[in-house]
Structures are given as C-alpha cells and as structure tokens.
Design a protein around this motif. Structure first.
Motif: not given
Length: 665
Positions: A433-442
């Motif tokens: 359930g962990t979400v690794v965020r896309d740091r580009s914001g896309r």
C-alpha cells in the motif's frame, strides 16, 4: 640481494679487503646490518667502456651521440590536473661518474633527463617529478660531482621538478658530517628557484618537495644515507605540518631483495613479496613510516636486484616498499628509469623500467647488450600496484561526500517521471500500500506488487546509493525465479506514462547495483524497468521478435550481467537492442538510454557502449499498460523479479546531453 656498498665512502682509496661473498649477503627472514660488513667494489666496470651503437675503436667514456635522446629542446610542461601522471625514479648511477678513475660517462643519464622533459608534455605519460635515489657517484670525488652537477643542469635549465639524496658512495657517516662535495654540488642551494622545493633540514642533507598532480599536492621526502635523530625529527615535523598530503618517502636504503642475480630472468620468487626491511630500514620504519599514515610508498636503491614488499602500518593500512637498482646491469644501468604511472581513475600504479638512452638508438645499430637492456619486462621490473587512492588516503584526506540534491533540481525540461526512494528507514520492509510518489508531479506514482509466496522483506528501503546519485537512498529487491519470488513496483492503470510514445525522443536513467549472490540461472534477464504489453499484441514481427516479450525493457542479461535495452520502436516491426558490457557485482552503476528520435544509444557511467545499433528508431510502442520497476513479464505474466538495488530513476521526453544526466557535476 647484492650490494657493493659499505658505510665507509669509497673515496678512501685503499683496496677493500677480501670479505664475505656479497652475493649471499642475506636472503631470508632478515637482513644483517648494512654496516656489519664492508663489501668489495663491483669489478668489471672499466674506466673506458664501449657505448652502445659504437665500435670498440670508437668507444670512449664520453661517446654519446648514438644514445642521445632525440629531444631535450622541449619544455617542462606536465598537466597538474590530469588523473594520470608519472613519477620518474632514477637509482644508483654511480658507475657513470668515477672521476678518480678518469671515467665519466654522463650521456645515458642526460638522455634520461631529456626523456623526462620531453615526456612531461605527453598526456600518455605526463611526468610530473623525478626522484634520484642516491649514489650519484662511485667515489665521492670532487671531479665526479663536478660532472654530476653539469648533467643536472639539463634539468635545471628546464625548471624540472626533481629531488636527489646522498648514497653511501656519495658521503660517509650520518647527516651531521658537515660539508662534502655532494652538499656543495647537490645541496639545498641548487633548488632555490625550484617551485617544488619545500625546504631542507639544518644539515642540508634531508629535503622535502611538493609536486602537483591529479589536482592535489603530493609530498616527497628525500632522506640522507644515514639520517640522524635531528633529521628524523625534522622529517616527522614536515609530515605533520602537511597533514592532508600523501607522502612518498625516498631514501638510499630501506628494504633489500631476498634473492640474488645469479640467473636472468631472475628467479625472484613471489615478485610481490621478495624484499625485507634492513636493519637501518627498521629505524626508518619505526621513526618515520609506521605511525605516519600519510606515507604510502617508499622507494630506495642501494641493493639489487629490484624487489618489493607490502607492510601494514599502525593504522592497519598498506605501505608499499620498493627497491629499484640497475647498477649491476650493462653500462652501470645506463641511466635507467623506473616509471611509476599513477592512474587515479583506474586506482592503479603501473610500473615499467626503460632505458631512454638505448631506446633513442636505432634498433639495427644497437649492440647485443643494448638490445637486451632497452626495456626490462620481468615481474620485478614491469608490474602494477592496485591502490584505491581515496580509500587509502581517507584517514587523513577524506573524500567529500557529494550531498543529496533536492528533487526539484532534477526536473529538467521534459521530465515525465522521477522516482527516488528516500522515504523509509534503512533495512525496513516497504509496506504493502506504500505509494512512491512521482516527483515530477505528473502522477506516475508507483505502488508495490508481489508474486505469490513472497517474503515480507523481499522489498526493503536502503540507504545505499551511487556516489553521484541525487537521492541518497535506494530500494533493495530480493527477487528471482526457480521458483518465482519477489516484489516489484508498478504505475497505476491511469498513469499518463502508460500511454506515452516518446515520438520526439527520450532518456531513461537508472542507478543499479548487482549483489554478490547474483546467479545467472535465478536472476538472468531481470528488468530494472519494463513496459507492459506483449510485442505480438502490438503487431510486431520479423527478425529477433519474441511475440511474448514486453514492448520495452531495460534488463540485466544472464551472460556476465550485461545491461540490455530491448525496444519495439513505433517505426519498426522488429526490435532494436542495445547491449552493454558485463557489470561487476557489488558496484553502483548509472545506466542511461538516450533516443533522439532517430537512434537509440545506451550509456554506462556516461560512456557509450559498443553495441549501439544505427537502426532508425523512433519512439516506444505502447499498449497503454503499466510500467514495472523491478518486474519483467513474458506472455502477459510476471516471470522475473529484480535482485539487487535500484536507486533514482528518471524518464525524460527528449534526448539529454551528457551534462544533463543525473550524475553530472
């Protein structure tokens, strides 16, 4: 080990009494004190010797034209910043200067001096300093030193950085002896205009020099034949006054070889362990080397044949102790040079032994002895020393750690996705359930997925990272097949990246490290990054097509851990494949795939690989399915999971220049 040397200077002209066989002076566990036995002078060096390339009728001690190095008009021009540089070492040239016998033959030494000058500006050599190891003369006679002084004017006229020291054929007693022909000719006053000269002790016999190479300063100490307490104290103070400089210690005697020169090529035993510290060398070790971690290399002459040994200092770090001496060889060694080629990129010192005097002669005109002596290539004369300079010098000159860089700084124009893994505690499992965020914001976020029967710690956070990686963290994957196990990450069903076709080009970058337990059968063709969708479903066919494989994959092969980028372009029915070389385990690597809309290139550590096809390749075929980080599918099902570490991953919708890579400084 052989030596003609004794504590008393040979200028005392009475013949040496018969004594012990100098060939068997000592060969095993330890060396007898050098002063214990006065050894006779080496016979067979005539007052007038035939110069290579001349006839006997033309021979004279001053004949030199055939051996004149065809240069010497160049300028001293080393590159102080190149990570590759050379330290030239010249031992025991005594038989060229025996003035009391009316035998002076400077030509071989002068040829070597001209070679040093000429090769200082050669990027392949880049000689930055010359160290002479003593015994400049055979007899310490003023006429000998007058000739030595003239020869060294070749170096002085070109502002060459060099050092000299006194051997026992140049002086007698210790450095409290006072004035001598050596000191008058080669003392500190000679170096008053030298940029590399740091200073001398009160006696003038011990000197310090600093040369610039590989973008840093290096300290070289040139110590007297017998250093007094005051001399040792001075040298220790010099080292401590320069606490961040690596130190090379030169002296006439520190170690001697444990074998003899009865045969050639030498029966040298283990070429990496065929020297022992002498009694006097033990004083040097105890007083100056052992507790000064900066001293990593010592060089001495005096004995022959050449040899080396490695000892651990008080800090537990290696010190390389080398003896180099060729006075027993043709023409008294002919001014031979031992060249220490430092390579701070390869973490290696490559060592070779040459005679510039002979190499300057036309091969067809060399006499038999000269032909044999132009290069020495036995294991004691030509070898390499592996040396991780940063690690060895870390105790006194720590390498600055490149700081982490904020994610926004990595968002170059055209960034479509950027993932980094600095959100968890080192060694802790990545929870479902962990979400690794896309740091580009896309919105191309990643979530963990796992195959059945996978352990909870198959995917963990790690603080390990490539030294040039923006984020100081990674993910540790413990996956494989036979049976299939492990966890990976995937984009969501609605992620914009799933539909991206990269028509104008792309750059995919990833940092990876392969573990020591990697296995070709269990881990071969594991994907760092792959795109869902089978090639056959996309209508691909033809040469090298596997209809069940994914439409794009950056993987590690089963044959030597070679990186491979296999992609089905928009404009081709069959794949283009880029292959890299084998990647050693337990090392971080930066991989980059760059497509400019026409051609795809694979880079390892910003270096293009050999197998980059010229095939016209535009974009990447898409079936609108998810991207997998650490997962690989075949026939529409996951069949392999990554095993190792993956650091920052960035995807950009254009071709990046090398200076735009995440590793760029």
């Amino acid at each position: 080990m052989r030596s003609t040397e004794s504590d008393s200077c040979p200028e005392n002209s009475s013949p040496a009494p018969a004594g012990p066989n100098r060939r068997t002076f000592l060969r095993t566990a330890g060396l007898a004190g050098v002063g214990a036995t006065a050894l006779g002078a080496l016979p067979g060096a005539p007052a007038s010797a035939a110069t290579p390339g001349t006839t006997d009728a033309a021979a004279s001690a001053t004949a030199g034209a055939p051996g004149r190095w065809p240069g010497g008009t160049g300028r001293w021009n080393p590159d102080p910043d190149s990570p590759q540089f050379t330290l030239a070492v010249m031992p025991d040239t005594q038989f060229l200067y025996w003035g009391s016998q009316n035998s002076i033959a400077p030509e071989p030494q002068e040829a070597s001096f001209r070679y040093v000058i000429d090769q200082s500006g050669n990027p392949e050599c880049n000689i930055v300093f010359l160290a002479h190891l003593g015994d400049l003369t055979q007899d310490a006679d003023p006429t000998s030193f007058e000739a030595v002084g003239r020869a060294f004017e070749v170096l002085d006229a070109h502002d060459v950085a060099y050092s000299v020291l006194a051997g026992n054929h140049d002086v007698s007693g210790d450095d409290t002896r006072g004035s001598t022909p050596y000191l008058k000719t080669m003392g500190p006053q000679r170096f008053r205009r030298s940029k590399s000269f740091l200073g001398a002790d009160a006696s003038g016999y011990n000197t310090a020099h600093v040369f610039r190479a590989a973008g840093r300063d290096w300290l070289l100490l040139a110590m007297d034949w017998r250093t007094s307490d005051a001399g040792f104290t001075w040298a220790d103070q010099v080292i401590k006054a320069h606490p961040k400089l690596p130190v090379i210690l030169t002296a006439h005697e520190i170690v001697g070889s444990t074998y003899d020169d009865d045969l050639y090529p030498y029966a040298s035993g283990d070429p990496e362990d065929n020297a022992v510290v002498t009694d006097y060398g033990r004083q040097v070790w105890d007083r100056l080397i052992k507790d000064n971690d900066q001293v990593f290399l010592t060089l001495n002459g005096h004995y022959w044949p050449s040899g080396r040994v490695t000892k651990a200092n008080s800090a537990g770090h290696d010190v390389h102790l080398h003896i180099t001496n060729y006075q027993n060889r043709y023409f008294g060694g002919g001014g031979m040079l031992r060249l220490y080629h430092f390579d701070l990129e390869r973490n290696t010192i490559d060592v070779e032994t040459i005679s510039p005097w002979i190499l300057a002669q036309r091969p067809a005109e060399r006499n038999r002895m000269a032909a044999l002596e132009s290069r020495l290539t036995t294991p004691v004369d030509r070898f390499s020393v592996p040396l991780d300079f940063d690690r060895r010098f870390a105790g006194f000159r720590p390498v600055p750690v490149r700081p982490a860089r904020p994610a926004p700084e990595m968002l170059v124009p055209g960034t479509l996705a950027y993932w980094r893994f600095d959100g968890g505690a080192d060694g802790r499992p990545v929870p479902g359930g962990t979400v690794v965020r896309d740091r580009s914001g896309r919105g191309n976020d990643l979530t963990p997925q796992s195959v059945p029967c996978t352990a909870a710690d198959a995917l963990t956070w790690s603080a390990d990272h490539h030294p040039d990686q923006p984020g100081h963290a990674s993910l540790r994957f413990t996956g494989g097949r036979n049976p299939l196990h492990g966890a990976y990450l995937a984009t969501g069903a609605q992620a914009p990246l799933n539909a991206e076709t990269f028509r104008r080009g792309y750059t995919i970058e990833a940092f990876v490290k392969i573990p020591l337990d990697w296995d070709a059968n269990a881990n071969g063709f594991m994907s760092v990054l792959s795109r869902g969708g089978q090639a056959g479903d996309a209508g691909k066919h033809g040469r090298n097509t596997d209809p069940a494989e994914p439409v794009a994959q950056l993987s590690i092969s089963n044959n030597g851990r070679e990186p491979q980028f296999n992609c089905y372009p928009l404009n081709q029915a069959s794949p283009t494949t880029n292959w890299g070389h084998g990647l050693p385990e337990d090392t971080w690597w930066h991989l980059a795939v760059v497509n400019d809309g026409r051609r795809t290139r694979l880079y390892v550590e910003s270096s293009p690989v050999a197998d980059n096809p010229s095939t016209d390749s535009a974009g990447i075929t898409s079936l609108g399915l998810a991207w997998m980080l650490g997962g690989h599918s075949h026939g529409g099902a996951v069949d392999q999971v990554f095993h190792g570490w993956v650091g920052d991953v960035r995807i950009v919708g254009r071709a990046l220049r090398l200076e735009e890579f995440m590793t760029a400084r």
